[in-house]
Design a protein around this motif. Sequence first.
Motif, PDB file in Angstrom:
ATOM      1  N   VAL A  19      -4.133   5.828   3.807  1.00  0.00           N
ATOM      2  CA  VAL A  19      -3.046   5.136   4.506  1.00  0.00           C
ATOM      3  C   VAL A  19      -3.154   5.389   6.008  1.00  0.00           C
ATOM      4  N   PHE A  47      -0.094  -1.582  -0.094  1.00  0.00           N
ATOM      5  CA  PHE A  47      -1.496  -1.304  -0.404  1.00  0.00           C
ATOM      6  C   PHE A  47      -1.625  -1.019  -1.897  1.00  0.00           C
ATOM      7  N   VAL A 105      -4.578   9.283  -1.167  1.00  0.00           N
ATOM      8  CA  VAL A 105      -3.718   8.214  -0.668  1.00  0.00           C
ATOM      9  C   VAL A 105      -3.297   8.489   0.769  1.00  0.00           C
ATOM     10  N   LEU A 132      -8.949   1.293  -1.185  1.00  0.00           N
ATOM     11  CA  LEU A 132      -7.515   1.033  -1.015  1.00  0.00           C
ATOM     12  C   LEU A 132      -7.421  -0.344  -0.376  1.00  0.00           C
ATOM     13  N   GLY A 190       3.813  -2.702  -3.592  1.00  0.00           N
ATOM     14  CA  GLY A 190       3.243  -1.890  -2.525  1.00  0.00           C
ATOM     15  C   GLY A 190       2.567  -2.715  -1.436  1.00  0.00           C
ATOM     16  N   VAL A 206       2.547   2.468  -1.673  1.00  0.00           N
ATOM     17  CA  VAL A 206       1.221   2.270  -2.245  1.00  0.00           C
ATOM     18  C   VAL A 206       1.364   2.137  -3.757  1.00  0.00           C
TER      19      VAL A 206
END
Length: 299
Positions: free
Chosen positions: A104, A85, A100, A168, A83, A4
Amino acid sequence: MPLVTIVALCYNHARFLAVALDSIRAQTYAELEVILVDDASTDGSPVLLRRYAAENPGWQLHLLPENVGNCRAFNVALRLAKGDFIIDFATDDVLLPERVARQVAAFAAAGPRCGMVYSDAELIDEAGRFVRPHFRRDAQGRLHPRPASGQVFADVLARYFISTPTMLMRRATLLALGGYDETLAYEDFDFWVRASRDWEFHFLDALTTQKRLHPQSMSRKGYRPHDPYLRSTIRVCHKALALCRTPTERAALAVRVRWELRLAVRHRNLPEARDLYQLLRELRAVRPLDWVLGKLAGG
């Protein structure tokens, strides 16, 4: 575990910067790439950014020589990001520690057609004091209505409901769009419209972020005379019209345009009001009050 990228964008955030960057370091999710971008701040932000970059050798630091605006500054980092994301993180906000990790996991549950996961946020004042959550809830804590998930194109046309700092985004989605549109004064509405045409958005019912309310935040600058944000909104509405495929979607866009027309007239943004009235005419959605407002604006 997917990587990420956190793109931390700073412009004159010196008084909030340490709290914001410490919230990155406090994340429970380990697979992070951090890219710091300073958009030619004139306060003490670059000094703090250099210190944090030195203390965290894996973090990248980019001090832009001139102010280019949020969209271009973000795209600088997007071109470097690795990343799967990406978080567009304004450094006057705060990431809660599980942010995060929880998002995810939500992406994994949502599937490969999900282009963005968003959530609830705590609104805080300049001193970091809690103001209220982004989404209103009843006494039992239930959301009414529940924020949209899945195919949300018509929803994002009609109304604002997504808390931008909580997003995100899938990097593949951003790359498919060519990143943010650098001709615009702000990014979120355009991203929502273009991304939701072909990708799903999913809501995570959790508090993941603290969004700071202060006079210099972007959300406080709209609808002033000669407002560049309103001009960008109109441009995105024209893009949205070209993307509409059904009468339902055109009707949803008319709801947005009608709302913007009323605000434009109220705040004496008359050239923009004329453009919005013309767009309602193109949508064949002019109502009697719209006609009156159009005449007041000189349309």
